[in-house]
Motif scaffolding. Structure first.
Motif, PDB file in Angstrom:
ATOM      1  N   VAL A   1      -5.877   0.661  20.675  1.00  0.00           N
ATOM      2  CA  VAL A   1      -5.974  -0.483  19.997  1.00  0.00           C
ATOM      3  C   VAL A   1      -6.402  -0.124  18.739  1.00  0.00           C
ATOM      4  O   VAL A   1      -6.024  -0.647  17.468  1.00  0.00           O
ATOM      5  N   ARG A   2      -7.473   0.491  18.715  1.00  0.00           N
ATOM      6  CA  ARG A   2      -8.235   1.059  17.169  1.00  0.00           C
ATOM      7  C   ARG A   2      -7.223   1.736  16.339  1.00  0.00           C
ATOM      8  O   ARG A   2      -7.203   1.625  14.969  1.00  0.00           O
ATOM      9  N   MET A   3      -6.585   2.716  16.988  1.00  0.00           N
ATOM     10  CA  MET A   3      -5.705   3.716  16.425  1.00  0.00           C
ATOM     11  C   MET A   3      -4.511   2.781  15.633  1.00  0.00           C
ATOM     12  O   MET A   3      -4.216   3.119  14.249  1.00  0.00           O
ATOM     13  N   GLU A   4      -4.029   1.793  16.188  1.00  0.00           N
ATOM     14  CA  GLU A   4      -3.070   1.072  15.896  1.00  0.00           C
ATOM     15  C   GLU A   4      -3.293   0.260  14.447  1.00  0.00           C
ATOM     16  O   GLU A   4      -2.579   0.172  13.653  1.00  0.00           O
ATOM     17  N   ARG A   5      -4.581  -0.182  14.425  1.00  0.00           N
ATOM     18  CA  ARG A   5      -4.937  -1.090  13.395  1.00  0.00           C
ATOM     19  C   ARG A   5      -5.204  -0.007  12.294  1.00  0.00           C
ATOM     20  O   ARG A   5      -4.920  -0.214  11.209  1.00  0.00           O
ATOM     21  N   ILE A   6      -6.095   1.005  12.827  1.00  0.00           N
ATOM     22  CA  ILE A   6      -6.302   2.205  11.543  1.00  0.00           C
ATOM     23  C   ILE A   6      -5.080   2.878  10.788  1.00  0.00           C
ATOM     24  O   ILE A   6      -5.032   2.769   9.523  1.00  0.00           O
ATOM     25  N   ASN A   7      -4.067   3.033  11.634  1.00  0.00           N
ATOM     26  CA  ASN A   7      -2.798   3.614  11.040  1.00  0.00           C
ATOM     27  C   ASN A   7      -2.096   2.668  10.036  1.00  0.00           C
ATOM     28  O   ASN A   7      -1.683   2.947   8.924  1.00  0.00           O
TER      29      ASN A   7
ATOM     30  N   LYS B   1     -15.659  11.397  15.987  1.00  0.00           N
ATOM     31  CA  LYS B   1     -14.895  10.601  15.029  1.00  0.00           C
ATOM     32  C   LYS B   1     -14.133   9.460  16.025  1.00  0.00           C
ATOM     33  O   LYS B   1     -14.575   8.657  16.353  1.00  0.00           O
ATOM     34  N   TYR B   2     -12.843   9.488  15.972  1.00  0.00           N
ATOM     35  CA  TYR B   2     -11.920   8.591  16.420  1.00  0.00           C
ATOM     36  C   TYR B   2     -12.312   8.473  18.017  1.00  0.00           C
ATOM     37  O   TYR B   2     -12.332   7.116  18.354  1.00  0.00           O
ATOM     38  N   LEU B   3     -12.456   9.251  18.958  1.00  0.00           N
ATOM     39  CA  LEU B   3     -12.840   9.016  20.349  1.00  0.00           C
ATOM     40  C   LEU B   3     -13.795   8.427  20.559  1.00  0.00           C
ATOM     41  O   LEU B   3     -13.647   7.430  21.270  1.00  0.00           O
TER      42      LEU B   3
ATOM     43  N   ARG C   1     -12.526  11.380  -0.502  1.00  0.00           N
ATOM     44  CA  ARG C   1     -12.033  11.099   0.764  1.00  0.00           C
ATOM     45  C   ARG C   1     -12.357   9.853   1.259  1.00  0.00           C
ATOM     46  O   ARG C   1     -13.475   9.602   1.709  1.00  0.00           O
ATOM     47  N   TYR C   2     -11.420   9.086   1.945  1.00  0.00           N
ATOM     48  CA  TYR C   2     -11.494   7.729   1.997  1.00  0.00           C
ATOM     49  C   TYR C   2     -11.132   7.592   3.587  1.00  0.00           C
ATOM     50  O   TYR C   2      -9.918   7.856   4.109  1.00  0.00           O
ATOM     51  N   SER C   3     -12.112   7.256   4.639  1.00  0.00           N
ATOM     52  CA  SER C   3     -11.796   7.035   5.865  1.00  0.00           C
ATOM     53  C   SER C   3     -11.639   5.536   6.336  1.00  0.00           C
ATOM     54  O   SER C   3     -12.514   4.674   6.114  1.00  0.00           O
ATOM     55  N   VAL C   4     -10.282   5.189   6.471  1.00  0.00           N
ATOM     56  CA  VAL C   4     -10.077   3.406   6.659  1.00  0.00           C
ATOM     57  C   VAL C   4     -10.579   2.880   7.928  1.00  0.00           C
ATOM     58  O   VAL C   4     -10.070   3.551   8.948  1.00  0.00           O
ATOM     59  N   GLY C   5     -11.119   2.110   8.029  1.00  0.00           N
ATOM     60  CA  GLY C   5     -11.725   1.260   9.222  1.00  0.00           C
ATOM     61  C   GLY C   5     -10.778   0.014   9.506  1.00  0.00           C
ATOM     62  O   GLY C   5      -9.643   0.039   9.270  1.00  0.00           O
TER      63      GLY C   5
ATOM     64  N   LEU D   1     -15.767  10.158   9.910  1.00  0.00           N
ATOM     65  CA  LEU D   1     -14.405   9.508   9.860  1.00  0.00           C
ATOM     66  C   LEU D   1     -14.211   8.713  11.182  1.00  0.00           C
ATOM     67  O   LEU D   1     -14.711   9.139  12.147  1.00  0.00           O
ATOM     68  N   GLY D   2     -13.170   8.010  11.205  1.00  0.00           N
ATOM     69  CA  GLY D   2     -12.561   7.369  12.639  1.00  0.00           C
ATOM     70  C   GLY D   2     -13.255   6.459  12.975  1.00  0.00           C
ATOM     71  O   GLY D   2     -12.896   6.098  14.166  1.00  0.00           O
ATOM     72  N   GLY D   3     -14.329   5.754  12.496  1.00  0.00           N
ATOM     73  CA  GLY D   3     -15.006   4.875  12.923  1.00  0.00           C
ATOM     74  C   GLY D   3     -14.451   3.269  12.774  1.00  0.00           C
ATOM     75  O   GLY D   3     -13.461   3.429  12.009  1.00  0.00           O
ATOM     76  N   VAL D   4     -15.237   2.501  13.265  1.00  0.00           N
ATOM     77  CA  VAL D   4     -14.290   0.794  12.957  1.00  0.00           C
ATOM     78  C   VAL D   4     -14.735   0.565  11.560  1.00  0.00           C
ATOM     79  O   VAL D   4     -14.203  -0.155  11.097  1.00  0.00           O
ATOM     80  N   GLU D   5     -15.781   1.335  11.095  1.00  0.00           N
ATOM     81  CA  GLU D   5     -16.087   0.616   9.508  1.00  0.00           C
ATOM     82  C   GLU D   5     -15.219   1.815   8.517  1.00  0.00           C
ATOM     83  O   GLU D   5     -15.227   3.132   9.042  1.00  0.00           O
TER      84      GLU D   5
END
Length: 394
Positions: free
Chosen positions: A261-267, A210-212, A372-376, A338-342
């Motif tokens: 950096v990705r988590m900042e935008r995802i959050n 996922k995120y990692l 369930r929506y995983s935001v990219g 979940l947790g991808g760039v898209e």
């Protein structure tokens, strides 16, 4: 790199494995695509064979790319060390089979990732391990469930897919008083948003898929813990053989470099989209820990620094209307994980009904109109517009 504790996470993901870079003499990490490593003589071979987690003996035992991932993950989670596995479920299963035995008692949550729930419901009881399931939002339920033979408490917060939370500090306090191990699945939060070890958790597991990893191109798992517990877990891991390939370890390492950096935008995107969804008349309810309306929002602010990608919401309509909504989305791919760039979206009932029976679905809190929506990383205004056009088609 010395004195890692003085560095911020944005620096750690780039430099925590610096000593391997010095050994290799490269900027980009090398990929050790080999199953086995030669010793220069019999004495060195004996030392390699007898050293737990040796990074250059046999890749089922360890690999230099594994070692680099472990160094970064241990620093991110604040633990002494880490292990890597071939998947998130490989990590969870390895930990459980390492820590419990026939006659032991395990406490788990009413809501868990479906494969974890099946381990609790079906696999552990087959091996003579007693399991008690409790409401994760009720601290007293954990205390009431403890028995003289309770060996381990398994937590997951936020939980998949309902986004309920568990009070990590409170549960670990209960456990420590009685010498009970606490294991927490931190996948839905990531170490950027939540550090369970700081709150007393003994073992932290991740689906690094996922995120990692962050790019939907690997399956991997990570276990973060103490040196003492890692040695026990590693011994079981080598027997189970849930091995992470060198190439996937290298891709995971690359993903970790951009995790903060990705988590900042995802959050940012996920909170903005959750607030947007709450104001749409076609939406029945929205669950996201960052929303003031979330019943455990205060707890979320207390133990999380950010709230992650996943939003759970219910459409005003039935199973078929929910299917139409999901199918009408253009930017969000209809795919698991979940947790991808898209951005990824699933109709939760359509996914879980093939794995859980009707009673298990009810217990897990998965109604037929749940999404369930995983935001990219897409632009937030584009995501909002896409949701609006899909809502118009339900």
């Amino acid at each position: 790199m010395k004195n890692n504790e003085k560095y911020n996470r944005e620096t750690l993901v780039l430099h925590a494995d610096h000593e391997w870079g010095e050994k290799e003499g490269t900027v980009a990490p090398a990929i050790y695509y080999t199953s086995t490593f030669p010793a220069k003589d019999s004495a060195e071979f004996a030392e390699m064979a007898s050293t737990p987690q040796h990074p250059q003996y046999y890749t089922r035992y360890g690999n230099p790319v594994h070692e680099r991932v472990k160094m970064i993950m241990a620093d991110l989670e604040g633990t002494e060390t880490a292990l890597v596995t071939g998947s998130g479920m490989g990590a969870i299963t390895t930990v459980l089979l390492s820590m419990v035995a026939t006659g032991d008692h395990v406490i788990a949550q009413k809501s868990h990732y479906m494969s974890t729930a099946k381990i609790m419901d079906e696999m552990l009881p087959r091996f003579g391990v007693e399991v008690t399931i409790v409401d994760q939002t009720d601290l007293s339920a954990f205390g009431d469930a403890i028995k003289p033979n309770t060996k381990l408490i398994l937590l997951e917060t936020p939980v998949n897919p309902t986004l309920l939370l568990t009070d990590l500090a409170a549960v670990t306090t209960l456990a420590k008083e009685r010498g009970i191990l606490v294991v927490a699945d931190n996948t839905f939060a990531s170490p950027i948003n939540q550090r369970p070890h700081d709150l007393g958790v003994d073992v932290i597991v991740h689906s690094a898929t996922k995120y990692l990893g962050g790019h939907s191109d690997i399956t991997a798992g990570v276990i973060c813990t103490s040196h003492e517990l890692a040695e026990v877990i590693w011994d079981t891991h080598t027997s189970i053989g849930s091995v992470l390939s060198p190439m996937d370890a290298w891709l995971l390492l690359r993903g970790l470099r951009t995790l903060p950096v990705r988590m900042e935008r995802i959050n940012y995107n996920a909170l903005a989209l959750a607030e947007f969804l709450e104001n749409q008349p076609e939406i029945e309810s929205v669950s996201y820990p960052g929303l003031v309306s979330h019943p455990q929002h205060d707890l979320a602010k207390q133990q999380m620094k950010g709230f992650g990608a996943v939003i759970a919401f219910a459409i005003k309509g039935d199973y078929a209307a929910t299917q139409r909504f999901v199918s009408a989305l253009n930017l969000s791919l209809n795919a698991v994980s979940l947790g991808g760039v898209e951005s990824l979206v699933i109709h939760s009932a359509a996914m879980w009904e093939g794995h859980l029976n009707e009673e298990q679905m009810k217990v897990a809190g998965i109604p037929p109109n749940y999404v369930r929506y995983s935001v990219g990383l897409e632009h937030i205004e584009d995501l909002k517009a896409d949701v609006l056009q899909a809502l118009a088609k339900i």
